[in-house]
Design a protein around this motif. Structure first.
Motif, PDB file in Angstrom:
ATOM      1  N   LEU A   1      -1.955   2.460   6.960  1.00  0.00           N
ATOM      2  CA  LEU A   1      -2.139   2.792   8.386  1.00  0.00           C
ATOM      3  C   LEU A   1      -3.224   1.938   9.028  1.00  0.00           C
ATOM      4  CD1 LEU A   1      -1.733   6.671   8.414  1.00  0.00           C
ATOM      5  CD2 LEU A   1      -0.311   5.008   9.642  1.00  0.00           C
ATOM      6  N   THR A   2      -4.222   1.562   8.259  1.00  0.00           N
ATOM      7  CA  THR A   2      -5.271   0.686   8.799  1.00  0.00           C
ATOM      8  C   THR A   2      -4.672  -0.658   9.201  1.00  0.00           C
ATOM      9  OG1 THR A   2      -6.914   1.784   7.424  1.00  0.00           O
ATOM     10  CG2 THR A   2      -7.505  -0.383   8.291  1.00  0.00           C
TER      11      THR A   2
ATOM     12  N   VAL B   1       3.742  11.377   5.468  1.00  0.00           N
ATOM     13  CA  VAL B   1       2.441  11.074   6.093  1.00  0.00           C
ATOM     14  C   VAL B   1       2.451  11.539   7.554  1.00  0.00           C
ATOM     15  CG1 VAL B   1       0.847   9.210   6.702  1.00  0.00           C
ATOM     16  CG2 VAL B   1       2.169   9.083   4.570  1.00  0.00           C
TER      17      VAL B   1
ATOM     18  N   GLU C   1      -1.071   4.491  -1.134  1.00  0.00           N
ATOM     19  CA  GLU C   1      -2.368   4.404  -0.424  1.00  0.00           C
ATOM     20  C   GLU C   1      -2.095   4.341   1.076  1.00  0.00           C
ATOM     21  OE1 GLU C   1      -4.758   1.252  -2.104  1.00  0.00           O
ATOM     22  OE2 GLU C   1      -4.601   2.111  -4.125  1.00  0.00           O
ATOM     23  N   TYR C   2      -1.804   5.514   1.636  1.00  0.00           N
ATOM     24  CA  TYR C   2      -1.299   5.570   3.011  1.00  0.00           C
ATOM     25  C   TYR C   2      -2.351   5.191   4.046  1.00  0.00           C
ATOM     26  CZ  TYR C   2       2.154   8.145   0.325  1.00  0.00           C
ATOM     27  OH  TYR C   2       3.068   8.509  -0.626  1.00  0.00           O
ATOM     28  N   GLU C   3      -3.602   5.557   3.791  1.00  0.00           N
ATOM     29  CA  GLU C   3      -4.661   5.226   4.756  1.00  0.00           C
ATOM     30  C   GLU C   3      -4.793   3.703   4.900  1.00  0.00           C
ATOM     31  OE1 GLU C   3      -6.312   6.946   7.043  1.00  0.00           O
ATOM     32  OE2 GLU C   3      -4.962   8.539   6.358  1.00  0.00           O
TER      33      GLU C   3
ATOM     34  N   TYR D   1       0.830  -1.212   0.000  1.00  0.00           N
ATOM     35  CA  TYR D   1       0.000   0.000   0.000  1.00  0.00           C
ATOM     36  C   TYR D   1       0.867   1.267   0.000  1.00  0.00           C
ATOM     37  CZ  TYR D   1      -4.342  -2.597   0.722  1.00  0.00           C
ATOM     38  OH  TYR D   1      -5.426  -3.423   0.567  1.00  0.00           O
TER      39      TYR D   1
ATOM     40  N   ASP E   1      -2.511  -0.044  12.333  1.00  0.00           N
ATOM     41  CA  ASP E   1      -3.253   0.148  13.584  1.00  0.00           C
ATOM     42  C   ASP E   1      -3.942  -1.128  14.055  1.00  0.00           C
ATOM     43  OD1 ASP E   1      -2.500   2.802  13.746  1.00  0.00           O
ATOM     44  OD2 ASP E   1      -4.238   3.531  12.629  1.00  0.00           O
TER      45      ASP E   1
END
Length: 472
Positions: free
Chosen positions: A275-276, A310, A270-272, A265, A279
């Motif tokens: 991060l998902t 980011v 596609e940083y979100e 990613y 996390d």
């Protein structure tokens, strides 16, 4: 059938003898527990039906407190986990001393004696010497899984890529399908192939292993590496999604496989999504396990996102709680530089300074410690480059990193993990005030582009380099 079910017929005294791997104990229970721990270590899984590694180790000690190979297994897992060392940890030092004393007071086989010696030198930081002793065992006992796995992991820490591959190749023909856990040995071999850039063969062997046992998380990990190194992002994402259910219960490796998933990613920008995964599957696991591999993945993941610009919120500070207690470890330089990323990310100048000064002190008199002997010309300049970059001294960061880029393999880890050092060099050169260094950034990006064709990240960076060039 899953590996755990297939392996529940654990070896007793006679079975180890029949396999040509005599264990000097009369306790069948100790032999079965030895097998249970070794199986879990070899398969990267704390297996509940076997009781998990920790519980099996304590039962193993109770079953025969004087079983030398039981001590070898327990001490070896502590040392090779790289979270503890005899220099820092009196208890572990005493355990190694007790193991050596026990081995001298007993009639052991030559193989068992070599195992004790290998860990004894490993504990003193002589990692290459330990590998020589394990190789000696493997020449006469090619199906000694403990010697194979200990050497495999240690070659990895040393950055000895061809040795890691060839160590398995030398014993490969002896691991016939009737030998327990033989399919996992295919997985080890496939990883050696990846790290020596033989991607197609690596993928083929890893798929052979997965055809025998789809829960083999290490073979999944090999394929994740192949897709990463070739920047085949969509293929990588598809493979991780399709196989997740098979490997997510391999608790010692699942976090690392999720790390690979998130890298795709980041590669796509596609940083979100990255991060998902961080996390959900990386941060909480690391805080719970305290495993060094998980900690390193955490630091590396956040640092890559940081290089991409980011915003990371409180994530660095959360991680600091785990990394700070390792400030003075200096067991592996690879680990040190990852802890440092977290200190810099959290802007903890005091801890940053402490890591650097304690490493400098130890590097002055490395004694027999292989890693510390690399600190003056590799470990310290690498750490310093991160510090300079964070302080905005991009030119200085390039001056420190560029001359050692081809030697950094010696700090260990995989090509995929060490890529963060290449990215740091590129970002430092791109952001440099000097035209010469900005030209270097463009050259490094051409080099990267040919190695990983169609990489979205490289394309982004090339566009950035062109923009910087037109502004200059």
């Amino acid at each position: 059938e899953s590996a755990s079910r297939a392996r529940l017929c654990l070896f007793v005294v006679q079975a180890w003898q029949d396999a040509g791997l005599v264990l000097s104990t009369s306790s069948n229970e100790a032999c079965k527990l030895f097998d249970a721990v070794l199986t879990q270590y070899a398969t990267w899984t704390n297996n509940e039906s076997l009781g998990g590694i920790e519980e099996c180790l304590s039962k193993l000690k109770a079953a025969d407190p004087n079983f030398t190979m039981g001590h070898v297994l327990a001490n070896g897992l502590e040392l090779i986990g790289t979270g503890r060392s005899v220099r820092l940890d009196r208890e572990l030092g005493s355990a190694v001393t007790a193991m050596v004393a026990l081995s001298k007071a007993q009639p052991l086989t030559e193989r068992e004696r070599l195992h004790v010696s290998a860990l004894d030198v490993f504990a003193r930081g002589q990692l290459p010497k330990a590998c020589e002793l394990w190789e000696q065992i493997l020449q006469s006992h090619p199906t000694d899984l403990l010697a194979l796995k200990f050497s495999h992991d240690t070659y990895f820490y040393l950055g000895y890529q061809r040795q890691m591959r060839d160590s398995v190749a030398r014993v490969y023909p002896f691991w016939t399908p009737d030998v327990p856990l033989s399919s996992y040995v295919k997985g080890y071999y496939s990883f050696g192939l990846v790290e020596t850039n033989l991607y197609d063969r690596a993928e083929k062997v890893a798929h052979e292993a997965l055809a025998i046992n789809q829960t083999d998380a290490w073979s999944v990990h090999t394929i994740a590496h192949v897709n990463e190194m070739k920047a085949e992002v969509e293929k990588g994402l598809k493979f991780m999604k399709e196989t997740e259910k098979n490997w997510k219960s391999s608790d010692m490796l699942a976090c690392h496989n999720y790390w690979h998933w998130a890298l795709y990613y980041i590669e796509k920008g596609e940083y979100e999504a990255a991060l998902t995964i961080y996390d959900k599957h990386i941060a909480p696991v690391c805080l719970a396990s305290g495993s060094i591999l998980d900690i390193v993945d955490n630091c590396s993941m956040l640092y890559r996102l940081h290089l991409e610009g980011v915003k990371l919120g409180d994530r660095w500070n959360d991680l600091l709680g785990v990394t700070k207690k390792h400030t003075k470890d200096h067991i592996l330089l690879f680990n040190d530089v990852h802890y440092l990323m977290s200190f810099l990310g959290a802007k903890d100048h005091k801890t940053t300074e402490e890591l650097l000064t304690t490493l400098q002190e130890l590097a002055r008199a490395p004694h027999e410690d292989h890693q510390l002997s690399l600190a003056p010309h590799l470990g310290l300049p690498l750490c310093q480059a991160f510090v300079e970059f964070e302080n905005g001294n991009c030119d200085k960061a390039v001056d420190l990193l560029y001359p050692i880029r081809y030697e950094l393999v010696q700090v260990g880890g995989s090509d995929a993990q060490r890529d963060v050092f290449s990215l740091l060099l590129i970002h430092a050169a791109l952001n440099s005030k000097s035209e010469t260094k900005r030209n270097l950034a463009r050259c490094l990006l051409h080099e990267r582009d040919l190695l990983r064709p169609k990489s979205p990240m490289t394309e982004r960076l090339i566009r950035k380099a062109a923009a910087v060039h037109s502004m200059a």
